[in-house]
Design a protein around this motif. Structure first.
Motif, mmCIF file in Angstrom:
data_model
loop_
_atom_site.group_PDB
_atom_site.id
_atom_site.type_symbol
_atom_site.label_atom_id
_atom_site.label_comp_id
_atom_site.label_asym_id
_atom_site.label_seq_id
_atom_site.Cartn_x
_atom_site.Cartn_y
_atom_site.Cartn_z
ATOM 1 N N GLU A 289 64.034 -9.429 36.089
ATOM 2 C CA GLU A 289 62.843 -8.811 36.694
ATOM 3 C C GLU A 289 62.579 -9.486 38.035
ATOM 4 O O GLU A 289 61.785 -10.422 38.141
ATOM 5 C CB GLU A 289 61.634 -9.007 35.771
ATOM 6 N N TRP A 290 63.275 -9.004 39.055
ATOM 7 C CA TRP A 290 63.256 -9.671 40.359
ATOM 8 C C TRP A 290 61.847 -9.744 40.948
ATOM 9 O O TRP A 290 61.527 -10.676 41.695
ATOM 10 C CB TRP A 290 64.200 -8.964 41.333
ATOM 11 N N SER A 291 61.000 -8.763 40.608
ATOM 12 C CA SER A 291 59.652 -8.740 41.209
ATOM 13 C C SER A 291 58.788 -9.928 40.739
ATOM 14 O O SER A 291 57.741 -10.195 41.303
ATOM 15 C CB SER A 291 58.948 -7.432 40.870
ATOM 16 N N ARG A 292 59.247 -10.634 39.702
ATOM 17 C CA ARG A 292 58.480 -11.788 39.209
ATOM 18 C C ARG A 292 58.739 -13.054 40.032
ATOM 19 O O ARG A 292 58.208 -14.110 39.733
ATOM 20 C CB ARG A 292 58.850 -12.070 37.755
ATOM 21 N N SER A 297 55.190 -13.044 44.796
ATOM 22 C CA SER A 297 55.020 -12.616 43.404
ATOM 23 C C SER A 297 53.847 -13.326 42.728
ATOM 24 O O SER A 297 53.370 -12.900 41.687
ATOM 25 C CB SER A 297 56.295 -12.931 42.609
#
Ligand code: SF4
Length: 375
Positions: A289-292, A297
């Protein structure tokens, strides 16, 4: 220019191919960690705190080749641990060179001179020697008196035999900008091809938790060091990444740009954090989950991070992302960054870390790391 044209061409054409193929996320450098074992126990390192049974494990050459083939990145760095302690390091390097990968073998150089016979000079192989500054600064950082002199002797021997040699330097809070600049002069005089720099990352497991840099202090330190640059300094870094460190640019972290493979598998999401492992590179790219991650972020583990392995790929992507990026890179390559305020910063008195903290040497025996910290 610190990198051979053939390497620049390989990297540039690789990136253009990724862009033409419409790949949003692609790896640029594979961080291949074939072991965690080390013959040093640096106070700022979070990689060697594993129990003995983990420290004894090695990736086999076949596992290394499979990871390199899966990933496809044109550049492979081999950190660790100390890669020269791997019993099959010669085989691993030979296999990567045969695949025409540009290999950076990251070493503290304690074993380099005695192991040089195992390797053949090649444009594909560079020894990236860990040196955290001038003699006293380096020996203090790695908790080992005499480490600097051994590394410098090994660099001389490697250069004499025709090997490519660069340095990699991690800077912590309290670094003296004047000393770092003097270190650059020393390395250029020694004849290394280029110098790599990064602020340290605040590893939770590192014995010394007091000297990691926050973002504002990182920018100030690098502005003092890298402004009013001397013409003969050569860096093995993207010019735009250096502008990022100096606070002249903002980038988002692109942790997929430098993925890590080690004895546990593909590490999520980056070289520094361990939020699980994937069995394959494809799984790493698809299921993380790259957005984390990244400063934006809100992830506290990323809040102060400006490290090379998270942000250099962002800078390189910027270079090849537009004509503006290319022109900015060309300008940055030749700029000396005249900055009177930064020159003024060099007049500030800095008490070096080794003068503020008594030196405690941390003894390391093969296969296990002794507990130790500075007092
Ligand atoms: S900001 Fe730093 S710690 Fe966070 S994902 Fe990027 S490289 Fe890793």
């Amino acid at each position: 220019m610190s990198v051979p044209i053939s390497q620049m061409w390989t990297v540039a054409t690789y990136i253009l191919k990724q862009k033409l193929a419409g790949r949003k996320r692609y790896p640029l450098v594979l961080m291949l960690e074939p072991l965690f074992r080390c013959n040093l126990a640096c106070a700022g390192c979070g990689k060697i705190q594993y129990p003995a049974h983990i420290l004894k494990r090695n990736l086999s050459p076949e596992e290394c080749f499979r990871a390199v083939d899966e990933c496809g990145a044109p550049v492979v760095t081999i950190p660790g641990g100390e890669p020269l302690m791997h019993p099959q390091i010669r085989e691993i390097v030979e296999g990567l060179v045969a695949r025409k990968k540009y290999v950076y073998l990251c070493t503290n150089a304690l074993l380099l001179e005695e192991k040089l016979d195992q390797f053949t000079p090649s444009k594909y192989l560079t020894f990236s020697v860990h040196l955290d500054g001038q003699r006293e600064e380096h020996d203090f950082a790695v908790c080992r008196e005499g480490g600097y002199d051994i590394a410098v002797r090994a660099i001389r021997a490697a250069l004499k035999r025709g090997f490519r040699v660069t340095t990699n330097t991690t800077l912590f809070d309290g670094a003296d900008p004047n000393s770092v600049r003097a270190f650059f002069d020393e390395m250029m005089e020694l004849g290394v091809e280029g110098m790599m720099l990064s602020p340290g990352y605040s590893y939770e497991k590192a014995p010394d938790q007091h000297h990691f840099l926050g973002r504002a202090r990182t920018r100030r330190l690098f502005r003092a060091i890298l402004s009013n640059r001397k013409r003969h300094w050569k860096f093995n870094l993207s010019p735009l990444f250096m502008e990022f460190l100096m606070g002249k640019r903002h980038y988002r972290c692109t942790p997929w740009g430098m993925p890590t493979y080690n004895i546990f598998g593909w590490q999520k999401p980056c070289y520094l954090l361990q939020d699980g492992y994937a069995d394959t590179f494809e799984e790493l790219m698809a299921e993380t989950e790259w957005s984390r991650y990244g400063t934006e972020s809100g992830n506290p583990k990323c809040a102060n991070c400006m490290v090379h392995s998270g942000y250099e790929a962002s800078a390189v992507n910027d270079t090849f992302g537009s004509l503006r990026g290319l022109l900015a890179t060309a300008k940055a390559t030749f700029s000396r960054y005249r900055d009177p305020e930064a020159a003024e910063m060099l007049r500030e008195r800095v008490v070096p870390a080794h003068a503020r903290n008594p030196f405690v040497q941390i003894e390391v025996s093969s296969g296990s790391v002794a507990e130790g910290t500075r007092v």
